[in-house]
Write a protein that holds these residues in place. Structure first.
Motif, short mmCIF file in Angstrom:
data_model
loop_
_atom_site.label_atom_id
_atom_site.label_comp_id
_atom_site.label_asym_id
_atom_site.label_seq_id
_atom_site.Cartn_x
_atom_site.Cartn_y
_atom_site.Cartn_z
N ASP A 40 15.41 0.44 -15.63
CA ASP A 40 16.47 0.21 -16.60
C ASP A 40 15.90 -0.01 -18.00
O ASP A 40 16.48 0.41 -19.00
N VAL A 41 14.75 -0.69 -18.07
CA VAL A 41 14.10 -0.92 -19.36
C VAL A 41 13.69 0.41 -19.97
O VAL A 41 13.92 0.67 -21.17
N GLU A 42 13.07 1.26 -19.17
CA GLU A 42 12.64 2.55 -19.67
C GLU A 42 13.82 3.42 -20.07
O GLU A 42 13.76 4.15 -21.07
N GLN A 43 14.94 3.31 -19.33
CA GLN A 43 16.11 4.10 -19.65
C GLN A 43 16.73 3.65 -20.96
O GLN A 43 17.17 4.47 -21.78
N ALA A 44 16.73 2.33 -21.20
CA ALA A 44 17.25 1.81 -22.46
C ALA A 44 16.44 2.32 -23.64
O ALA A 44 16.99 2.59 -24.72
N PRO A 68 17.53 -1.11 -27.17
CA PRO A 68 17.06 -1.92 -26.06
C PRO A 68 17.35 -3.40 -26.32
O PRO A 68 17.55 -3.82 -27.47
N ASP A 69 17.34 -4.22 -25.27
CA ASP A 69 17.75 -5.62 -25.38
C ASP A 69 16.96 -6.39 -26.43
O ASP A 69 17.54 -7.13 -27.24
N ASP A 70 15.63 -6.25 -26.44
CA ASP A 70 14.84 -7.06 -27.37
C ASP A 70 15.11 -6.67 -28.82
O ASP A 70 15.24 -7.53 -29.69
N GLU A 71 15.24 -5.38 -29.08
CA GLU A 71 15.54 -4.94 -30.44
C GLU A 71 16.99 -5.28 -30.82
O GLU A 71 17.28 -5.57 -31.99
N ALA A 72 17.88 -5.25 -29.84
CA ALA A 72 19.27 -5.65 -30.10
C ALA A 72 19.33 -7.12 -30.49
O ALA A 72 20.10 -7.51 -31.38
N GLY A 73 18.50 -7.95 -29.86
CA GLY A 73 18.46 -9.36 -30.22
C GLY A 73 18.01 -9.57 -31.64
O GLY A 73 18.55 -10.40 -32.37
#
Length: 293
Positions: A40-44, A68-73
């Protein structure tokens, strides 16, 4: 939701906890407990994108994307921190959170461009005619062909670099001047000193993203201290886009009027939270933190 992460060993304790917790709280904990699959991380990462399109007539601009989650944060943190520092114009006292998010994104981009080591590449180029500026009734054209309304041309012309290109009767160019500032840097420093380096709109006081405004619009109005005042980007737009009026008193103070020339009477509220003296430092620090996250 509880079954997503409960085990035989934890079930009894989790059931007791779940009875006192909302379904959303249980779901949030399940999301935290379960390891996010690497797939899922790679797909994001593969799905990250930013797309945009101009509205019909080029009067608006829409964009959408995925991170991706970290960049979205990082994105959300930067937007929310900037929102705390933005001015609220009287026209938009009830502006939505979504509107202020859009303003915050523009402010962050402006800060990045302002710090660009190559100002020529970071410059927004607008083509117009002298009649277009004097009469204020014809569109300008962005470099690339997109038109912008006369109000936006006047806003840009207030505090910009201008390069004059002279055409003959056959539209052939016969003279091109060197770019020069409408408000020379030495004069801008005088305006900033007189106005305390702050936006002069009542109860604003913002120090970041300030622009010099011609009270009598340029080039009809003279570029002298008595015809200039310091405004933040948002209150500068209040004049050119929303039709407000500003006058200068003999003491160098500003008087503000609504579009119908009703005097604006500001409330006694303090400046919006976050309008510290080191606004530009805060923005630079935010950008630095983002690049190093």
């Amino acid at each position: 939701e509880l079954a997503r992460f409960a085990t035989r060993a934890t079930e009894k304790k989790l059931l007791s906890w779940a009875k006192r917790t909302s379904p959303a709280g249980i779901r949030a904990r399940a999301d935290q407990e379960l390891r996010i699959p690497r797939e899922d991380v790679e797909q994001a990462e593969k799905w990250r994108l930013l797309e945009w399109e101009w509205a019909e007539g080029n009067t608006g601009f829409s964009f959408w994307g995925s991170l991706p989650d970290d960049e979205a944060g990082l994105f959300v943190t930067g937007i929310e921190r900037m929102m705390e520092r933005l001015a609220v114009t009287p026209e938009e006292g009830g502006s939505t959170r979504e509107m202020r998010r859009a303003d915050a994104l523009v402010a962050l981009i402006s800060a990045s461009i302002a710090n660009d080591p190559d100002p020529d590449k970071a410059t927004l180029v607008v083509h117009t005619t002298i009649d277009g500026i004097l009469e204020g009734d014809s569109n300008g054209v962005l470099h690339g062909g997109l038109p912008i309304p006369p109000e936006a041309v006047a806003l840009a012309a207030c505090d910009a670099r201008v390069q004059t290109v002279l055409h003959d009767e056959n539209d052939n160019i016969f003279h091109v001047s060197s770019p020069s500032y409408v408000v020379p840097k030495w004069l801008r420093r005088q305006v900033e000193h007189r106005d305390g380096y702050r936006c002069t709109f009542p109860n604003c006081g913002r120090k970041g993203f300030t622009e010099v405004h011609h009270i009598v619009s340029w080039p009809r109005g003279i570029t002298e201290l008595s015809n200039l005042t310091l405004l933040c980007h948002f209150h500068h737009r209040l004049v050119h886009i929303h039709g407000w009026h500003v006058q200068m008193t003999e003491g160098g103070l500003t008087r503000w009027f609504r579009p119908n020339w009703t005097p604006y009477q500001p409330g006694a509220s303090p400046p919006p939270r976050g309008y510290a003296d080191n606004q530009d430092h805060h923005v630079d620090q935010l950008l630095a933190e983002g690049s190093g996250a």
